[in-house]
Scaffold this motif. Sequence first.
Motif, short mmCIF file in Angstrom:
data_model
loop_
_atom_site.label_atom_id
_atom_site.label_comp_id
_atom_site.label_asym_id
_atom_site.label_seq_id
_atom_site.Cartn_x
_atom_site.Cartn_y
_atom_site.Cartn_z
N GLU A 6 -41.07 -73.47 64.45
CA GLU A 6 -40.84 -72.74 63.49
C GLU A 6 -41.99 -71.46 63.29
O GLU A 6 -41.73 -70.42 63.34
CB GLU A 6 -40.58 -73.14 62.05
CG GLU A 6 -39.11 -73.75 62.10
CD GLU A 6 -38.06 -72.80 62.14
OE1 GLU A 6 -38.01 -71.46 61.68
OE2 GLU A 6 -37.07 -73.17 62.98
N PHE A 7 -43.25 -72.25 63.29
CA PHE A 7 -44.45 -71.42 63.67
C PHE A 7 -44.36 -70.47 64.70
O PHE A 7 -44.58 -69.07 64.64
CB PHE A 7 -45.68 -72.47 63.85
CG PHE A 7 -46.96 -71.73 64.23
CD1 PHE A 7 -47.71 -71.12 63.15
CD2 PHE A 7 -47.24 -71.68 65.52
CE1 PHE A 7 -48.75 -70.60 63.44
CE2 PHE A 7 -48.54 -71.19 65.52
CZ PHE A 7 -49.38 -70.67 64.79
N LEU A 8 -43.96 -70.80 66.07
CA LEU A 8 -44.01 -69.92 67.19
C LEU A 8 -42.97 -69.08 67.13
O LEU A 8 -43.27 -67.83 67.50
CB LEU A 8 -43.86 -70.93 68.34
CG LEU A 8 -44.80 -71.80 68.81
CD1 LEU A 8 -44.56 -72.67 69.88
CD2 LEU A 8 -46.47 -70.97 69.16
N ASN A 73 -37.78 -65.35 53.43
CA ASN A 73 -39.18 -65.73 52.93
C ASN A 73 -39.95 -66.27 54.03
O ASN A 73 -41.07 -66.92 53.77
CB ASN A 73 -38.85 -66.48 51.79
CG ASN A 73 -40.33 -66.72 50.97
OD1 ASN A 73 -40.93 -65.90 50.47
ND2 ASN A 73 -40.42 -68.01 50.30
N GLU A 74 -39.52 -66.40 55.48
CA GLU A 74 -40.03 -67.10 56.37
C GLU A 74 -41.73 -66.30 56.43
O GLU A 74 -41.65 -64.86 56.76
CB GLU A 74 -39.47 -66.96 57.64
CG GLU A 74 -37.94 -67.70 57.69
CD GLU A 74 -37.29 -67.54 58.93
OE1 GLU A 74 -36.46 -68.59 59.14
OE2 GLU A 74 -37.69 -66.75 59.51
N HIS A 75 -42.69 -67.16 56.66
CA HIS A 75 -43.77 -66.50 56.95
C HIS A 75 -45.05 -67.68 57.28
O HIS A 75 -44.44 -68.93 56.94
CB HIS A 75 -44.54 -65.71 55.64
CG HIS A 75 -44.71 -66.46 54.29
ND1 HIS A 75 -43.73 -66.87 53.58
CD2 HIS A 75 -45.78 -66.99 53.94
CE1 HIS A 75 -44.33 -67.61 52.57
NE2 HIS A 75 -45.72 -67.56 52.83
N VAL A 76 -46.02 -67.30 57.89
CA VAL A 76 -47.08 -68.22 58.10
C VAL A 76 -48.34 -67.47 57.45
O VAL A 76 -48.63 -66.27 57.60
CB VAL A 76 -47.17 -68.10 59.76
CG1 VAL A 76 -48.71 -68.90 60.11
CG2 VAL A 76 -46.17 -68.77 60.31
N LYS A 77 -48.92 -68.43 56.93
CA LYS A 77 -50.43 -67.93 56.33
C LYS A 77 -51.29 -68.92 56.98
O LYS A 77 -51.13 -70.23 57.12
CB LYS A 77 -50.45 -67.76 54.87
CG LYS A 77 -50.20 -69.16 54.20
CD LYS A 77 -50.18 -69.06 52.68
CE LYS A 77 -50.10 -70.43 51.85
NZ LYS A 77 -50.01 -70.03 50.59
N VAL A 125 -50.23 -72.84 57.31
CA VAL A 125 -48.75 -73.06 56.31
C VAL A 125 -47.70 -72.52 56.72
O VAL A 125 -47.71 -71.07 56.89
CB VAL A 125 -49.24 -73.09 54.85
CG1 VAL A 125 -48.07 -73.00 54.10
CG2 VAL A 125 -50.51 -73.69 54.65
N VAL A 126 -46.38 -73.14 57.21
CA VAL A 126 -45.38 -72.51 57.66
C VAL A 126 -44.33 -72.55 56.56
O VAL A 126 -43.98 -73.69 55.89
CB VAL A 126 -45.09 -72.99 59.14
CG1 VAL A 126 -43.65 -72.62 59.51
CG2 VAL A 126 -45.96 -73.25 60.02
#
Length: 138
Positions: A6-8, A73-77, A125-126
């Motif tokens: 999911e991150f990638l 709402n998908e995001h990476v921080k 954080v994914v």
Amino acid sequence: MDIKAEFLRIMAEQTEIALATSVNNVPNVRIVNFYFEPAENILYFSSFKGNDKVKEINVNPNVAFTTIPHGGNEHVKAKGIVQKSSKTIFDLAEQFIAKIPGYKDTIEYAGESLILFEIRFDTAVVTKDLHSIKTLKL
């Protein structure tokens, strides 16, 4: 949820981050285009020489960012350290243009005025949705 997959996927699909810097406890945030290189775990972005972002990075290399979803709402921080890259925007032009086709014009018009930066971070954080949020160790 396969957090690494999911991150990638999110890092490949999303094209912008909100990049936060801080100098003397005064935060500043801006939207920048980015390219993430999964083989190196490095996020690349460019900036015009001499602008406020470059000055702030030179004073304090600690940054935070979040990808900007354009649906859902998908995001990476993450938080990390930013530094000027030994590469140039021309070295990564093909990757930036493949991800953001309109970036070709920016590189052609202003490439010599751009500095390439890289952010290194070891956790992220994914968020897939409001019920699927996990921390990934890179």
